[in-house]
Write an enzyme that holds these catalytic residues in place. Structure first.
Site, PDB file in Angstrom:
ATOM      1  CG  HIS A  85     -53.628 -24.464  36.350  1.00 18.98           C
ATOM      2  ND1 HIS A  85     -55.076 -24.439  36.304  1.00 18.98           N
ATOM      3  CD2 HIS A  85     -53.270 -23.163  36.225  1.00 18.98           C
ATOM      4  CE1 HIS A  85     -55.367 -23.537  36.386  1.00 18.98           C
ATOM      5  NE2 HIS A  85     -54.640 -22.485  36.224  1.00 18.98           N
ATOM      6  NE  ARG A 142     -60.546 -21.421  34.933  1.00 19.82           N
ATOM      7  CZ  ARG A 142     -59.623 -20.798  35.859  1.00 19.82           C
ATOM      8  NH1 ARG A 142     -58.280 -20.870  35.148  1.00 19.82           N
ATOM      9  NH2 ARG A 142     -59.829 -20.269  37.214  1.00 19.82           N
ATOM     10  CD  GLU A 166     -56.553 -27.456  35.432  1.00 21.48           C
ATOM     11  OE1 GLU A 166     -56.278 -26.909  36.764  1.00 21.48           O
ATOM     12  OE2 GLU A 166     -56.190 -26.945  34.359  1.00 21.48           O
TER      13      GLU A 166
END
Length: 318
Positions: free
Chosen positions: A277, A230, A259
Site C-alpha cells: 500500500h 481499495r 491489510e
C-alpha cells in the site's frame, strides 16, 4: 484537557502544527483508549485519523462533543459518514494532492507485471542468469487496451500517463464523462474488451468484490488485473483461484482486503507483483497530504469550515 485525539501516524511537521493549535492526545500513548475516553471523551472536539484506521464506533460513541474529523488520506470508507452526518459532524479528506503519485504506482505495477520485472530482477540478482540462462519472453506494455474502473482524479492522471504507451483507454463508472474514452456500463463487458483492468475504485458496500470470478474470466488467460484503489473491490479468493488455474494472466496489487495481511498464495505467485500500500508513499506527497489534513482541522477550529470535506458532508456547510 486534550481537545484533539490523533489516531493515525503523523509526521514531525504535522505534530508541530497540531501542538500549536490544539491540546493533543495521541492514541499510541494511551494504554486503554476506551477507558481513557470514558473519563475524558467529553473534552475531545476534533479527531485526526487516516483512511485505513477510520473512526471506530467505540471511539465515536465516547466523544459526545466531537465537532469535526480530518482524515489523512483520500479514501474514507472506514468512516461511517451516515453516523457522523446524523450528529452534524463534518469529515474531510486529502484528495488531489496524491493523484499523480497513486497513478504512477498503478503505472509501475502495470509495467512490472507485463514485463515480469520483479521476477526478472530477482533472477539476475540471484546469479541465475549466469547459471540457468534467461527467463521466457514477456509481453509488451505498448499499444494495449486498458480499462479503468473509477475514472476520477487518479484515473484521469493515469490515463494521461498511459498515453505515451499508445494505450486505448476504456472506463467504467457511475456515469459517462466528457472525454474521448470508451464508456462501459458493465464491468464484465469492459473486462472482455480490454487486455488490462486497472482498479481505482473506492471501497464500500457498492464496490465490495465488484471484481469477481465473472470479471476475471472475461479478462481471460492473457489478461492482467491491477488494483490501487481499495482491497475490498477485488475478491481475493477468486483472484488467487483464477491466477492459479491460468484463467487470469497476472496481477499487480498495492491494496488488500485485510491489510497488512497479504495471502501467501498471492505473495508466492511469479505472475503477481505485490507492494505494501505505497500508492502515495513518497516524502513529497505525504508531506502535502499531512499539510492538508492539518489545514482542514485547523480551519474548522478557526472558522467552522473545511477545505476538502468529503462529498457526503458538503451539505453540512450550506
Amino acid at each position: 484537557m486534550a481537545d484533539l485525539m490523533v489516531l493515525c501516524s503523523t509526521t514531525p511537521e504535522m505534530q508541530l502544527r497540531l501542538s500549536g493549535a490544539f491540546d493533543v492526545v495521541y492514541e499510541h500513548d494511551l494504554p486503554d483508549v476506551p477507558t481513557w475516553l470514558d473519563e475524558h471523551g467529553e473534552d475531545i472536539r476534533y479527531i485526526l485519523t487516516d483512511g485505513h484506521l477510520g473512526l471506530p464506533s467505540e471511539v465515536l460513541s465516547r466523544v459526545p462533543n466531537l465537532k469535526a474529523v480530518s482524515s489523512y488520506g483520500v479514501g474514507y470508507d472506514a468512516i461511517d459518514t451516515g453516523k457522523t452526518n446524523a450528529r452534524g459532524i463534518p469529515v474531510s479528506h486529502t484528495p488531489s494532492v496524491l493523484d499523480e503519485e497513486v497513478a504512477t504506482t498503478a503505472l509501475l505495477l502495470y509495467l512490472s507485471v507485463m514485463r515480469g520485472f520483479v521476477t526478472q530482477a530477482n533472477h539476475a540478482k540471484a546469479g541465475r542468469w549466469e547459471t540457468q540462462g534467461g527467463l521466457p519472453l514477456t509481453r509488451s506494455a505498448d499499444g494495449r487496451k486498458i480499462g479503468i474502473l473509477g475514472l476520477g482524479r487518479i484515473g484521469k492522471a493515469l490515463a494521461r500517463k498511459l498515453a505515451p504507451f499508445g494505450a486505448e483507454i476504456s472506463y467504467c463508472g457511475r456515469s459517462i464523462q466528457d472525454n474521448d474514452y470508451q464508456y462501459f456500463t458493465s464491468l464484465t463487458e469492459m473486462a472482455r474488451h480490454v487486455d488490462v483492468l486497472i482498479c481505482i475504485a473506492p471501497g464500500g458496500a457498492s464496490t465490495h468484490h465488484i471484481v469477481n470470478t465473472d470479471v476475471m474470466a472475461a479478462l481471460g488467460a492473457n489478461g492482467v488485473l491491477i488494483n490501487v484503489g481499495r482491497g475490498s473491490v477485488v475478491d481475493e479468493i477468486a483472484l488467487a483461484s483464477a491466477l492459479n488455474s491460468g484463467a487470469l494472466g497476472g496481477a499487480g496489487l498495492d491494496v488488500f482486503e485485510n491489510e497488512p495481511y497479504i495471502p501467501k498464495t498471492l505473495r508466492e505467485m511469479p505472475n503477481v507483483v505485490v507492494t505494501p500500500h505505497i500508492g502515495s508513499a513518497t516524502i513529497e506527497t505525504r508531506r502535502a497530504m499531512g499539510a492538508l489534513a492539518v489545514d482542514n482541522i485547523v480551519e474548522h477550529k478557526a472558522s467552522g469550515k473545511m477545505h476538502t470535506p468529503v462529498p457526503e458532508c458538503i451539505h453540512l456547510f450550506n
